[in-house]
Each structure stands twice: as structure tokens, then as C-alpha cells.
Design a protein around this motif. Sequence first.
Motif, PDB file in Angstrom:
ATOM      1  N   MET A 143       0.824  -1.205   0.000  1.00 32.84           N
ATOM      2  CA  MET A 143       0.000   0.000   0.000  1.00 32.84           C
ATOM      3  C   MET A 143       0.865   1.264   0.000  1.00 32.84           C
ATOM      4  N   LYS A 144       1.990   1.216   0.713  1.00 32.97           N
ATOM      5  CA  LYS A 144       2.875   2.388   0.762  1.00 32.97           C
ATOM      6  C   LYS A 144       3.520   2.634  -0.599  1.00 32.97           C
ATOM      7  N   VAL A 145       3.982   1.559  -1.250  1.00 28.60           N
ATOM      8  CA  VAL A 145       4.582   1.698  -2.579  1.00 28.60           C
ATOM      9  C   VAL A 145       3.557   2.272  -3.552  1.00 28.60           C
ATOM     10  N   LYS A 146       2.331   1.772  -3.462  1.00 26.24           N
ATOM     11  CA  LYS A 146       1.267   2.250  -4.350  1.00 26.24           C
ATOM     12  C   LYS A 146       0.948   3.718  -4.097  1.00 26.24           C
ATOM     13  N   ALA A 147       0.881   4.100  -2.819  1.00 23.41           N
ATOM     14  CA  ALA A 147       0.558   5.488  -2.469  1.00 23.41           C
ATOM     15  C   ALA A 147       1.669   6.451  -2.868  1.00 23.41           C
ATOM     16  N   ASP A 148       2.938   6.001  -2.719  1.00 22.05           N
ATOM     17  CA  ASP A 148       4.076   6.860  -3.059  1.00 22.05           C
ATOM     18  C   ASP A 148       4.198   7.075  -4.559  1.00 22.05           C
ATOM     19  N   GLY A 149       3.679   6.125  -5.346  1.00 15.67           N
ATOM     20  CA  GLY A 149       3.784   6.240  -6.799  1.00 15.67           C
ATOM     21  C   GLY A 149       5.171   5.951  -7.327  1.00 15.67           C
ATOM     22  N   THR A 150       6.017   5.334  -6.487  1.00 18.47           N
ATOM     23  CA  THR A 150       7.372   4.973  -6.889  1.00 18.47           C
ATOM     24  C   THR A 150       7.486   3.462  -7.034  1.00 18.47           C
ATOM     25  N   PHE A 151       8.574   3.013  -7.660  1.00 17.63           N
ATOM     26  CA  PHE A 151       8.833   1.578  -7.835  1.00 17.63           C
ATOM     27  C   PHE A 151       7.640   0.875  -8.487  1.00 17.63           C
ATOM     28  N   LEU A 152       7.011   1.543  -9.481  1.00 23.41           N
ATOM     29  CA  LEU A 152       5.818   0.970 -10.099  1.00 23.41           C
ATOM     30  C   LEU A 152       6.125  -0.319 -10.849  1.00 23.41           C
ATOM     31  N   ASP A 153       7.347  -0.426 -11.402  1.00 26.47           N
ATOM     32  CA  ASP A 153       7.728  -1.686 -12.055  1.00 26.47           C
ATOM     33  C   ASP A 153       7.722  -2.819 -11.053  1.00 26.47           C
TER      34      ASP A 153
END
Length: 335
Positions: free
Chosen positions: A282-292
Motif C-alpha cells: 500500500m505504501k509503494v502504491k501510495a508513493d507512486g514509486t517503484f511501479l515496475d
Amino acid sequence: MDAAYRCGGALVADRFVATSRHCIEKCPCYSVANPSNDWTRCRKICIVKFRENSDFESDTETIHEIKTIHVPLDSGKAENGKTDFALIEMTKSANICTPDETADGRCWPVTPVRLPQPSITIKLLQKVRTLGWGATEFSFAGEQAEFLAQLDLSINSSTRFQYLLETNVGVAGADPCTGDSGGPLLLREDDLEWTLVGTLVGGGFDCLKPFDRTDNTSHWNKISVHVPWLNLIIGGEKLGVTERIDPKIKEPITLKPKPTLKSCERLLRDFPNALYNYKYCMKVKADGTFLDWLRANRNLCEQSEDQYNTFLETNCAGHWCDMAIKSKQNWEQEK
């Protein structure tokens, strides 16, 4: 990682090597904004070597390309309270070599080192071991040692820092040195198997300043705090201790309509890892980073979310508490 800057590491899964972030920062492919970009363009200068004998000549080593680099979200400089840990992902298995390497008999099997359980406890003055080709007191101008060396140390603290273990400098200042960064710190457990508990950050005796004894402790990235994250990144790859970590993230949990004590015990056991993985996704998704990374691990994130929701929907926490209270009441009545 290349001819100008060398570090150690430890194979933790078929294509993954644990090391330290400051080691991979030296490679021109490293990007602070996106550490996990495509590293294959640096395949001629940033490499991984296995099966090394003499570091002064090409003999038995095998060369392996880096696909990408993974770093935890709380990554940064250790002196700033961040974690210096990094995970190298190779393009192929450590046991797949070039045709020439295989024909020469240099591609003998290598196996991953075991990872610790997240709850591992390491006692004060516990004996541990490190290995590396770093400089020694006999090295000239900090050059690498020719052959692999090992050194036994003792734990000074495993609880003082969130992300670090601390070891004492050995007898006569014996300690890792230049070129040993990222190398393994190993603990031999009760079953006599070696477990990876740290990767070298730095500190301790400076072999380039042999008369300086002001720093008597070395620091290592604490592996145990990263085990859930490692499971999430490596996913289907076989870890050194899949059977010991047992996160169950790839195995969806199914329950009968009315949860039993046994099913609740299982959910309660697995819930901490599922919660950690769910929050991380959820944190990765919210940050919009590391999408790959998020796209590559979509199934794992969905499964951890299912586990999280299953736990809440079945109200197993309440069921467990009810059973505990009932057992206590029965015990008090029998007194």
C-alpha cells in the motif's frame, strides 16, 4: 562490483545476493531516484563473481550479470538511522554459467545461505564469523587480499540500533577492512548450520591506519528486520530458509464459515507477515514509486491483502480472546 571498487555479498536465493547499499552506489547505473532501473547496460563494469580462488588472476571464478537492484523503503546512510542494506538481482541463476566456464569445470553448484527468522535473538558476546577478500595488514595501499580469509568476532550489541548489529574488534585489532563491505556475518545455530545475520556496513579497525585504535566496533546491516521484505521481493524463488521463515504469502488462507481454534491459531501466526506485506504494498502504491516492482509483484500484494481481510472478516482476534478467557475461567473453577 567492478575493477575500481569491490565488495562482498551472500547468495540468499537462486538469483539474489544480499549486500550493502553503499557498495552498489559506486556503479554508474545506480540512481537515487530509481535504484531498481535496468542494470544490464552496466554488464561489462558492474558484475557479480562466484567461485573465486585467487583475486589476483582469472582462474576459477564465474561472472554473472546484474539485472536490477532492490533497496528497502527506509534506505539511506546508516549514520542517519537508515538501513544500508541492498539486494542484487541477477539476470540468471548463480548455477547457470557461460559455456566456456561450464566446459572448464568451473560451474560447480553453489547454494544459498540460510536467512534468520525475523524474531531471532543474538546474545551479547555471541561468536560470529565473517568472510572476505578485503585488504589485510599485509596489503599494499589497500589492495585486495589474494585469497578468501575468515575471521571470528563477537557481538557487542544486537538491540542498540533498529537496523544494525554491532561486533567487537578482535584480538590485535582483527577486523574487516577495505573491500569487505557488504560481506556476510554468519551465526552457527544449534543445528550447526550457518545463518546470515548481517552484511558489513563499516566501522571498527581501519587497516589503512594501523595505529588508530579509537573505533573498536564494526556495524552490520541487520538481516532479520528485512526478512518479510526479502520474501516479498524474491517471491517464487527458493530462499535459503523458506521452511524456517514460512510467511505463507503465496498460499491463500481459506476458512470454514465458523472459525475454529486451530484455524485462528494459524491466522494469528501468519498475520504479522501478511500485515507487513500488505502495508508495504500500500505504501509503494501510495508513493507512486517503484511501479515496475509493484506490477511485477501484483499477485503477492493481492494475496497479502486477502490474508489481511480474511483475518479481519473472521474476527479471529475476538475468537481467540474468547477461548483464552473461557480457559482461564475453567481453570479458576477447578481450583
